[in-house]
Design a protein around this motif. Structure first.
Motif, PDB file in Angstrom:
ATOM      1  N   UNK A  84      -7.341  24.936   4.927  1.00 21.26           N
ATOM      2  CA  UNK A  84      -8.638  25.005   5.605  1.00 21.26           C
ATOM      3  C   UNK A  84      -9.774  24.437   4.784  1.00 21.26           C
ATOM      4  N   UNK A  85      -9.524  23.406   4.035  1.00 20.09           N
ATOM      5  CA  UNK A  85     -10.568  22.781   3.216  1.00 20.09           C
ATOM      6  C   UNK A  85     -10.324  21.283   3.111  1.00 20.09           C
ATOM      7  N   UNK A  86     -11.372  20.580   2.739  1.00 16.84           N
ATOM      8  CA  UNK A  86     -11.272  19.135   2.553  1.00 16.84           C
ATOM      9  C   UNK A  86     -10.640  18.838   1.202  1.00 16.84           C
ATOM     10  N   UNK A  87      -9.656  17.972   1.212  1.00 20.29           N
ATOM     11  CA  UNK A  87      -9.013  17.534  -0.024  1.00 20.29           C
ATOM     12  C   UNK A  87      -9.319  16.061  -0.262  1.00 20.29           C
ATOM     13  N   UNK A  88      -9.126  15.616  -1.474  1.00 19.78           N
ATOM     14  CA  UNK A  88      -9.366  14.191  -1.748  1.00 19.78           C
ATOM     15  C   UNK A  88      -8.413  13.299  -0.964  1.00 19.78           C
ATOM     16  N   UNK A  89      -8.875  12.073  -0.687  1.00 16.05           N
ATOM     17  CA  UNK A  89      -8.027  11.047  -0.092  1.00 16.05           C
ATOM     18  C   UNK A  89      -7.509  10.191  -1.238  1.00 16.05           C
ATOM     19  N   UNK A  90      -6.192  10.062  -1.298  1.00 17.99           N
ATOM     20  CA  UNK A  90      -5.579   9.331  -2.396  1.00 17.99           C
ATOM     21  C   UNK A  90      -4.689   8.238  -1.810  1.00 17.99           C
ATOM     22  N   UNK A  91      -4.754   7.073  -2.381  1.00 18.93           N
ATOM     23  CA  UNK A  91      -3.899   5.954  -1.990  1.00 18.93           C
ATOM     24  C   UNK A  91      -3.718   5.014  -3.161  1.00 18.93           C
TER      25      UNK A  91
ATOM     26  N   UNK B 296       0.828  -1.215   0.000  1.00 21.42           N
ATOM     27  CA  UNK B 296       0.000   0.000   0.000  1.00 21.42           C
ATOM     28  C   UNK B 296       0.861   1.263   0.000  1.00 21.42           C
ATOM     29  N   UNK B 297       0.405   2.265  -0.740  1.00 23.98           N
ATOM     30  CA  UNK B 297       1.123   3.535  -0.830  1.00 23.98           C
ATOM     31  C   UNK B 297       0.130   4.656  -0.515  1.00 23.98           C
ATOM     32  N   UNK B 298       0.085   5.113   0.748  1.00 18.61           N
ATOM     33  CA  UNK B 298      -0.819   6.228   1.069  1.00 18.61           C
ATOM     34  C   UNK B 298      -0.204   7.563   0.646  1.00 18.61           C
ATOM     35  N   UNK B 299      -1.053   8.513   0.300  1.00 18.76           N
ATOM     36  CA  UNK B 299      -0.601   9.860  -0.045  1.00 18.76           C
ATOM     37  C   UNK B 299      -1.104  10.788   1.055  1.00 18.76           C
ATOM     38  N   UNK B 300      -0.221  11.241   1.962  1.00 17.61           N
ATOM     39  CA  UNK B 300      -0.670  12.074   3.087  1.00 17.61           C
ATOM     40  C   UNK B 300      -0.958  13.511   2.639  1.00 17.61           C
ATOM     41  N   UNK B 301      -2.197  13.924   2.806  1.00 15.68           N
ATOM     42  CA  UNK B 301      -2.606  15.280   2.451  1.00 15.68           C
ATOM     43  C   UNK B 301      -3.166  16.046   3.648  1.00 15.68           C
ATOM     44  N   UNK B 302      -2.994  15.513   4.872  1.00 13.33           N
ATOM     45  CA  UNK B 302      -3.577  16.165   6.042  1.00 13.33           C
ATOM     46  C   UNK B 302      -2.966  17.548   6.289  1.00 13.33           C
ATOM     47  N   UNK B 303      -1.665  17.701   6.073  1.00  7.91           N
ATOM     48  CA  UNK B 303      -1.021  19.002   6.284  1.00  7.91           C
ATOM     49  C   UNK B 303      -1.536  20.061   5.329  1.00  7.91           C
ATOM     50  N   UNK B 304      -1.789  19.667   4.101  1.00  8.82           N
ATOM     51  CA  UNK B 304      -2.312  20.608   3.108  1.00  8.82           C
ATOM     52  C   UNK B 304      -3.743  20.983   3.456  1.00  8.82           C
ATOM     53  N   UNK B 305      -4.528  20.014   3.954  1.00 13.31           N
ATOM     54  CA  UNK B 305      -5.904  20.302   4.358  1.00 13.31           C
ATOM     55  C   UNK B 305      -5.934  21.348   5.465  1.00 13.31           C
ATOM     56  N   UNK B 306      -5.052  21.203   6.457  1.00  9.78           N
ATOM     57  CA  UNK B 306      -5.034  22.155   7.573  1.00  9.78           C
ATOM     58  C   UNK B 306      -4.543  23.524   7.126  1.00  9.78           C
TER      59      UNK B 306
END
Length: 172
Positions: free
Chosen positions: A48-55, A35-45
């Motif tokens: 200040x918006x919801x971004x897609x979850x990609x993996x 599995x290869x997760x793509x961490x986007x939590x820092x960009x979301x914070x």
């Protein structure tokens, strides 16, 4: 302790250690994808918006054992001079889940696209050759006769069944 008791105890401990080692190695060998997760939590914070979850999933290639040469009556060389090498693996998978603003309220709906990793079986190209001589001819005092040389290419093989899933729904 008697030598026979020590030998029996050593054999039992060796068997238990081998069983524990095999049990521990089985899950790692059984994994077909990574599995290869793509961490986007820092960009979301920061935005200040919801971004897609990609993996994604990357397949592990596993080479197989080639089939050995086949001897055919009437030929001097085996049928497969260069055998085909089988390789098993998979196509990479991807998962995308994107929020879509709900028109009637503050909740988010989502759109999801998933392409699961699928099995892939291949055979590399091979080569088959035959010499320009026949087997020994008893009518010619055991000497071989001449014939046209033969060469052939074994075509590569690719087998897979890819798939994709598209969905939409409420919530994240």
């Amino acid at each position: 302790m008697k030598p026979t008791t020590r030998g029996t105890l050593a054999a039992v401990l060796t068997g238990v250690a081998a069983a524990v080692g095999a049990a521990a190695a089985t899950p790692a060998a059984a994994v077909g994808t990574v599995p290869v997760p793509v961490p986007l939590q820092g960009v979301e914070k920061s935005l200040g918006m919801e971004l897609p979850e990609v993996g994604g999933e990357l397949p592990l290639l596993m080479p197989g054992a080639p089939e050995g040469p086949r001897y055919v009556e009437g030929r001097l060389l085996p049928e497969r001079a260069v055998p085909q090498l089988p390789v098993s693996g998979g196509l990479p998978g991807l998962g995308l889940r994107a929020p879509v603003p709900h028109v009637l309220g503050d909740d988010f709906d989502h759109v999801a696209l998933g392409t699961p990793a699928s099995d892939l079986h291949t055979l590399a190209p091979g080569l088959t050759l035959d010499a320009p001589l026949t087997p020994p001819n008893p009518e010619a005092f055991g000497l071989p006769d001449l014939k046209l040389p033969q060469a052939g290419l074994l075509a590569p093989v690719l087998q897979t069944v890819p798939g994709a899933e598209l969905g939409a729904g409420g919530g994240l």
